[in-house]
Every structure is written in structure tokens, then in C-alpha cells.
Design a protein around this motif. Structure first.
Motif, short mmCIF file in Angstrom:
data_model
loop_
_atom_site.label_atom_id
_atom_site.label_comp_id
_atom_site.label_asym_id
_atom_site.label_seq_id
_atom_site.Cartn_x
_atom_site.Cartn_y
_atom_site.Cartn_z
N ILE A 161 -0.78 11.39 5.86
CA ILE A 161 -0.92 12.55 5.05
C ILE A 161 0.38 12.66 4.05
CG2 ILE A 161 -1.89 14.84 4.87
CD1 ILE A 161 -4.00 12.95 6.00
N ALA A 162 1.43 12.63 4.77
CA ALA A 162 2.70 13.17 4.22
C ALA A 162 2.86 12.24 3.17
CB ALA A 162 3.68 13.02 5.12
N SER A 163 2.79 11.00 3.51
CA SER A 163 2.90 9.66 2.67
C SER A 163 1.68 9.76 1.25
CB SER A 163 2.74 8.46 2.99
OG SER A 163 2.50 7.18 2.14
N HIS A 164 0.73 10.17 1.43
CA HIS A 164 -0.21 10.47 0.62
C HIS A 164 0.12 11.57 -0.51
CE1 HIS A 164 -3.87 8.41 3.00
NE2 HIS A 164 -3.03 7.62 2.61
N LEU A 165 0.57 12.58 0.25
CA LEU A 165 0.95 13.61 -0.44
C LEU A 165 2.09 13.45 -1.68
CD1 LEU A 165 0.89 16.76 -1.28
CD2 LEU A 165 2.68 17.21 0.59
N ASP A 166 3.02 12.38 -1.04
CA ASP A 166 4.13 12.00 -1.93
C ASP A 166 3.36 11.07 -3.01
OD1 ASP A 166 5.97 13.40 -0.58
OD2 ASP A 166 6.76 11.60 0.48
N VAL B 53 -4.86 5.54 -11.25
CA VAL B 53 -5.42 6.40 -10.74
C VAL B 53 -6.39 5.65 -9.56
CG1 VAL B 53 -7.39 8.05 -10.78
CG2 VAL B 53 -5.27 8.09 -12.46
N LYS B 54 -6.90 4.48 -10.24
CA LYS B 54 -7.78 3.60 -9.38
C LYS B 54 -7.22 3.02 -8.17
CE LYS B 54 -11.05 0.82 -12.00
NZ LYS B 54 -12.30 1.63 -11.77
N GLN B 55 -5.77 2.72 -8.41
CA GLN B 55 -5.08 2.11 -7.19
C GLN B 55 -4.88 3.28 -6.20
OE1 GLN B 55 -1.14 0.85 -8.16
NE2 GLN B 55 -0.89 -0.18 -6.43
N PHE B 56 -4.60 4.52 -6.82
CA PHE B 56 -4.57 5.53 -5.63
C PHE B 56 -5.66 5.99 -4.99
CE2 PHE B 56 -4.80 10.13 -4.48
CZ PHE B 56 -3.70 10.30 -3.54
N ALA B 57 -6.83 5.91 -5.63
CA ALA B 57 -8.09 6.29 -4.85
C ALA B 57 -8.47 5.15 -4.28
CB ALA B 57 -9.10 6.16 -6.31
N ASP B 58 -8.22 3.93 -4.37
CA ASP B 58 -8.49 2.84 -3.28
C ASP B 58 -7.66 2.75 -2.24
OD1 ASP B 58 -10.31 1.68 -5.14
OD2 ASP B 58 -8.81 0.04 -5.98
N LEU B 59 -6.31 3.48 -2.42
CA LEU B 59 -5.62 3.44 -1.17
C LEU B 59 -6.04 4.78 -0.14
CD1 LEU B 59 -2.57 3.18 0.27
CD2 LEU B 59 -1.80 5.23 -1.22
N PHE C 122 0.84 -1.03 -0.11
CA PHE C 122 0.00 0.02 -0.07
C PHE C 122 0.80 1.02 0.00
CE2 PHE C 122 -3.27 -2.64 2.53
CZ PHE C 122 -3.62 -3.02 1.55
N HIS C 123 2.06 1.19 0.70
CA HIS C 123 2.79 2.25 0.89
C HIS C 123 4.35 1.82 0.52
CE1 HIS C 123 -0.47 2.53 3.76
NE2 HIS C 123 -0.74 3.59 3.41
N PRO C 124 4.69 1.69 -0.55
CA PRO C 124 6.04 0.86 -1.03
C PRO C 124 7.26 1.99 -0.46
CG PRO C 124 4.45 1.39 -2.97
CD PRO C 124 4.12 2.19 -1.68
N GLU C 125 6.97 2.93 0.05
CA GLU C 125 8.13 3.90 0.77
C GLU C 125 8.59 3.02 2.00
OE1 GLU C 125 5.16 4.99 0.53
OE2 GLU C 125 4.76 6.29 2.09
#
Lengths: 198, 182
Positions: free
Chosen positions: B167-172, B67-73, A187-190
Motif C-alpha cells: 500500500i505504501a508503494s501504491h501511495l507513492d 494512468v493505464k499502467q497504474f490501473a493495471d498495477l 511493476f515497482h521500480p523502487e
């Protein structure tokens, strides 16, 4: 009786501001009596203060050594944790995990080597902690998700994949083969970690 | 003579900086009163919900797998964060309270949804990704400058501190997505 009377008289004399009329010898007699008492009291205070200071010093020395002891214990727990460390680890775990945590260890040595152990990896603040763990063939890693979001522990070579580990849940995998296993959270590959199996 | 001038210059400089500082203080005071814990709770819950809604729209509407993958995340993470936040708020017996900030978050979210609904294909993807970048940047700034500094309850503060790296991870992720769509 007579003495007492004279003392009273003396005091009366002093109170009246007639100090010069008080004979020197009598004055000394009156003052000499409380002197040892006062001295005793002062000695008491000094001794008490001394005892207090010495006591404190000993206590700081004590806490200093126990701190060093804890550090040694913490250092030791990275190799073979003593039972006390295990118990505290168990107490810190959520209820679901306590039954397993008692068997937790990071790297067994000597006689314990053949005993299967469970190595905890805490997932918190978007990190695997510790990022690298070392264990022997047959040992188990338990990923405990203490984060707010689901995570996975997925080997880069796909030899293991936890799937989604929900917040406050955990997942275990027993390593049957030696090797170095880099893994990520898909989910978060970092988020990266490595399991080294000897 | 020189010394006196120097001292005079220093006095002037000091006076100016203090005047500036006073001005700034007044400005920030005028902008908004610091949010209370119930208001912070509402801001957090609203911020989560706004992003879940956008994610659901994108997950259903986009045909781009990234985009789908990001939206699901976004749906997965923000739903989980919201569950944890709601559980804490309930345990602390705090009733989330609306504020100007939570209302503007909601309004911004609604506007974005209305805009996204009119778009499709690559245009939709780009607009969604661009909004996710600005949105997460705004939320991150709010967490750092408003929410964490003003949270009174230690557990609420700790929750916000745990939300921050999410949130920082999502921003990246959003920035990566946005540049991959260009």
C-alpha cells in the motif's frame, strides 16, 4: 529399651513444660542424634545448589560458544555455506524449491569454483534480499517471490527479464557473461538489486 | 513560598493532562469498538475489491498510458493480495464479517465509481489519480492504527504487515501519477 524409655520420659517432660527437670546430659544425648542427620541434609542442599549453579554456568558458556559458532557459520555461509547450512536453507524453502536448494551457494571458492551454483534472492516486503549478490560466470540466480504481489527481475540493460513472477513462484537466470547487472522490478521500480558476475 | 507555588502548578498541570487523557480515551471509545479478526478480514478484502473495481474502470476508460499502467498495477497487485488473504482466511476458518468500517469503504468506493463514470479524458485521469492518493493514504492509516494493532491471529497480523509496504508503494506511485497529470 531403657534409653528409649528415658527419651520418651524426657519428651514427656518437655511437653509438660518441665524442661528444668530434664538432666543436661540426657538432653544432649537426645539432641545429638539428629544433629548429623540434619547437617547431612543441609550439606546435601548446599551441594545440590552449588551443582545447579555450576551446571548453569557451564550451560551458558556452552550456548555462548555455540551461538558464536552459529554466527561464524552465518558469516561463512555468505562465502561458502557448509552442508548443514545448505540443508537448513533447503528445509526453509517451499517444496517446489527444495530439489534445487541443495545445490545453493552464494560465492564458490577454490575447487567448488567450477561447479555451477544457484544463488537465492528472496523477494519479500517489496525488497530484493540480498540486494546485491556476487557470483561466477555460469552460476544461476533464483528469485523466490515470498511477497503478496507479482514482481519481476528485469535488468536495466534488458539482458534478462523474468516477466511476472507470481506470489510464491520463483524464476532462475544463469549468467554467462561477467559484469555488473543492476536490475529492477518493472511493476515497482523502487525495488532495485544488482548481480555482480566475476 | 516559591517551592509551594511550583508544586501547586505541577499538581494543576498533572490534573489537566490526566483529564485530557481521560477525555481522549472516552472519545476513541465512542468512535468505534476495535474490530475483530473476522471484521478485519472483511475490511481487507473490501479495501482490495474497491481498488480493483476502480482500476478496471480506469484501465478500460483512460487513454493515458501512465494512468493505464497504474490501473493495471492496482488490478494485478490487489487481485494477488486478495487471493493470498482469501487463502489465509479459508485456512484459518475465519468467515469475514461486515462492520461499519467495511461498509463505509464499500460506500466510498461506490460513490467514487459513480463520480468517475460521469467523467472522461484528462478530468477522469485527474479524478482517478486524486482518489487513489486519498484512498491509499486512508488504507495505510487504517492498517497502522486499526488493523495491525487489533489483529489477534498472528498469521493475519503478519499478512497485514506484508500488505503494508504494498500500500505504501501504491501511495507513492499514485502521488507521482497525480503530480505528473497536473
Amino acid at each position: 529399651m531403657k534409653d528409649a524409655a528415658s527419651v520418651q520420659e524426657d519428651e514427656g517432660g518437655v511437653r509438660a513444660g518441665n524442661a528444668t527437670f530434664v538432666p543436661e546430659s540426657e538432653d544432649r544425648r537426645v539432641r545429638i542424634e539428629p544433629f548429623p542427620l540434619r547437617a547431612l541434609a543441609w550439606w546435601g542442599v548446599v551441594l545440590f545448589a552449588a551443582a545447579f549453579v555450576v551446571g548453569r554456568q557451564f550451560r551458558t558458556v556452552d550456548s555462548g560458544t555455540s551461538l558464536a559458532g552459529e554466527q561464524r557459520q552465518a558469516a561463512a555461509s555468505q562465502t561458502t555455506p557448509p552442508p548443514a547450512a545448505l540443508a537448513s536453507a533447503a528445509a526453509a524453502s517451499p517444496p517446489v524449491l527444495t530439489s534445487h536448494a541443495a545445490a545453493a551457494s552464494v560465492k564458490p571458492t577454490g575447487e567448488q569454483a567450477k561447479q555451477a551454483v544457484v544463488v537465492p534472492v528472496e523477494v519479500r516486503l517489496m525488497k530484493f534480499n540480498p540486494a546485491t549478490v556476487e557470483l561466477n560466470v555460469g552460476d544461476t540466480v533464483e528469485w523466490k517471490n515470498r511477497d503478496l504481489t507479482p514482481h519481476t527481475a528485469t535488468a536495466e540493460n534488458k539482458s534478462f527479464d523474468s516477466g511476472s513472477i507470481d506470489a510464491n513462484a520463483s524464476w532462475r537466470y544463469t549468467f554467462a557473461e561477467p559484469g555488473s547487472f543492476p536490475y529492477v522490478c518493472t511493476f515497482h521500480p523502487e525495488m532495485k538489486g544488482t548481480v555482480i558476475v566475476k | 513560598m516559591k517551592k509551594r507555588q511550583l508544586i501547586l502548578a505541577m499538581c494543576v498541570a498533572l490534573g489537566m493532562t490526566s483529564a485530557f487523557a481521560a477525555g481522549e480515551k472516552k472519545q476513541s471509545k465512542d468512535a468505534a469498538a476495535p474490530p475483530t479478526d473476522p471484521q478485519i478480514a472483511m475490511i481487507a478484502v473490501t479495501a482490495d475489491q474497491v481498488d480493483i473495481d476502480a482500476g478496471k474502470l480506469a484501465s478500460g476508460k483512460s487513454t493515458n498510458p501512465q494512468v493505464k499502467q497504474f490501473a493495471d498495477l492496482m488490478i494485478r497487485d490487489h487481485t494477488s493480495v486478495n487471493q493470498q488473504a482469501s487463502a489465509l482466511v479459508k485456512r484459518l476458518n475465519v468467515t469475514p464479517e461486515p462492520s461499519a468500517t467495511s461498509k463505509s469503504l464499500k460506500d466510498g468506493g461506490d460513490k467514487n465509481m459513480a463520480k468517475l463514470k460521469k467523467l472522461s479524458g484528462a478530468e477522469f485521469d485527474k479524478a482517478y489519480a486524486a482518489n487513489e492518493v486519498t484512498y491509499h493514504q486512508q488504507v495505510l492509516d487504517a492498517i497502522d492504527k486499526v488493523l495491525i494493532p487489533n489483529a489477534q491471529n498472528a498469521e493475519l497480523k503478519s499478512l497485514l504487515e506484508s500488505v503494508r509496504p504494498v500500500i505504501a508503494s501504491h501511495l507513492d506511485h499514485a502521488k507521482q501519477l497525480e503530480s505528473s497529470l497536473k
